[in-house]
Enzyme design. Structure first.
Site, PDB file in Angstrom:
ATOM      1  N   GLY A   1       0.817  -1.210   0.000  1.00 16.61           N
ATOM      2  CA  GLY A   1       0.000   0.000   0.000  1.00 16.61           C
ATOM      3  C   GLY A   1       0.846   1.252   0.000  1.00 16.61           C
ATOM      4  O   GLY A   1       2.042   1.205  -0.264  1.00 16.61           O
ATOM      5  N   ASN A   2       0.207   2.365   0.268  1.00 10.61           N
ATOM      6  CA  ASN A   2       0.928   3.645   0.314  1.00 10.61           C
ATOM      7  C   ASN A   2       0.306   4.547   1.372  1.00 10.61           C
ATOM      8  O   ASN A   2      -0.672   4.175   2.002  1.00 10.61           O
ATOM      9  CB  ASN A   2       0.924   4.306  -1.072  1.00 10.61           C
ATOM     10  CG  ASN A   2      -0.485   4.612  -1.551  1.00 10.61           C
ATOM     11  OD1 ASN A   2      -1.151   5.502  -1.026  1.00 10.61           O
ATOM     12  ND2 ASN A   2      -0.948   3.839  -2.521  1.00 10.61           N
TER      13      ASN A   2
END
Ligand code: C5P
Length: 230
Positions: A29-30
């Site tokens: 993810g980020n």
């Protein structure tokens, strides 16, 4: 200008950060929280638009509640692409505020990856995700539709934030590109934002800074003036 200048318009907004599953419990993810996309949805709805908000990994407590905002929660870039395309088929504007993963794991395991066979020793095989923004620009489902991208950049040896933004504007071909500097205490999360709005040739149309709501309204101003007048 603002008041109800988006009444009767349908605006699609992607928000948040995609999550690319490795196994049933882990993902790549980020740091995007979705706050800027949510602020855009709220601002557009306040100006009279009907909004389709496609929210990737956005915490439920951050999601807007408004009679003209329809929220669809997604996880991966593949899901986000499908929802944005579906909602975008009759949209006056599409704003890609989501941070979309450029790559996803080549295969999703059906069971939790065991430590003994972990990625640390095996490596994780990745495949490239399609660029949703670029394909929307190429297909342009509705004539006159305004397509907006975001570019979160950091300056480096190769150039400033704006240099990178300009190059990206030309490469992506979106009608508008909102470039913002990200990094320590900037851009991501519950912090003020500051963006430079470029057109498809990389020319600066406007700059906006302040709360994410202020930035949202400035960007919607730039969208609104592009709509053909009836
Ligand atoms: O190239 P970069 O990822 O910085 O571009 C950011 C813009 O492109 C954002 O508007 C983002 O939503 C969009 N994007 C996309 N599909 C991808 C990667 C980014 O639509 N696979």
């Amino acid at each position: 200008l603002r008041e109800q200048d988006l009444a009767g318009r349908h605006v699609v907004i992607s928000a948040g950060g995609t999550r690319e599953a490795l196994d049933p419990v882990r993902y790549l993810g980020n740091r995007s929280t979705g706050r800027q996309g949510v602020a855009l949805a709220e601002a557009a709805a306040a100006r009279g638009a009907r909004v389709s908000l496609v929210a990737a990994g956005v915490e439920t407590s951050l999601l807007p509640r408004h009679p003209r905002i329809t929220v669809t929660a997604v996880e991966s870039a593949t899901e986000l692409a499908a929802e944005v395309r579906a909602a975008g088929s009759d949209a006056d504007a599409i704003v890609m505020a989501a941070a979309v993963a450029d790559y996803r794991p080549a295969g999703r395991l059906g069971h939790k990856l065991k430590k003994q066979a972990s990625a640390a020793t095996r490596g994780i095989e990745l495949v490239e995700n399609p660029d949703i923004l670029a394909s929307l620009v190429a297909e342009r489902p509705v004539a006159g539709q305004v397509i907006v991208g975001f570019a979160a950049e950091t300056g480096d040896e190769a150039g400033s934030v704006l240099d990178h933004g300009r190059a990206k504007a030309r490469r992506k071909g979106a009608d508008l590109l909102a470039v913002n500097e990200v990094g320590t205490a900037r851009g991501f999360g519950d912090v003020p934002n500051s963006v430079t709005i470029l057109d498809a040739t990389g020319d600066v149309l406007a700059t906006a800074s302040g709360s994410k709501a202020d930035v949202a309204h400035a960007l919607l101003d730039a969208v609104s003036v592009r709509f053909p007048t009836a």
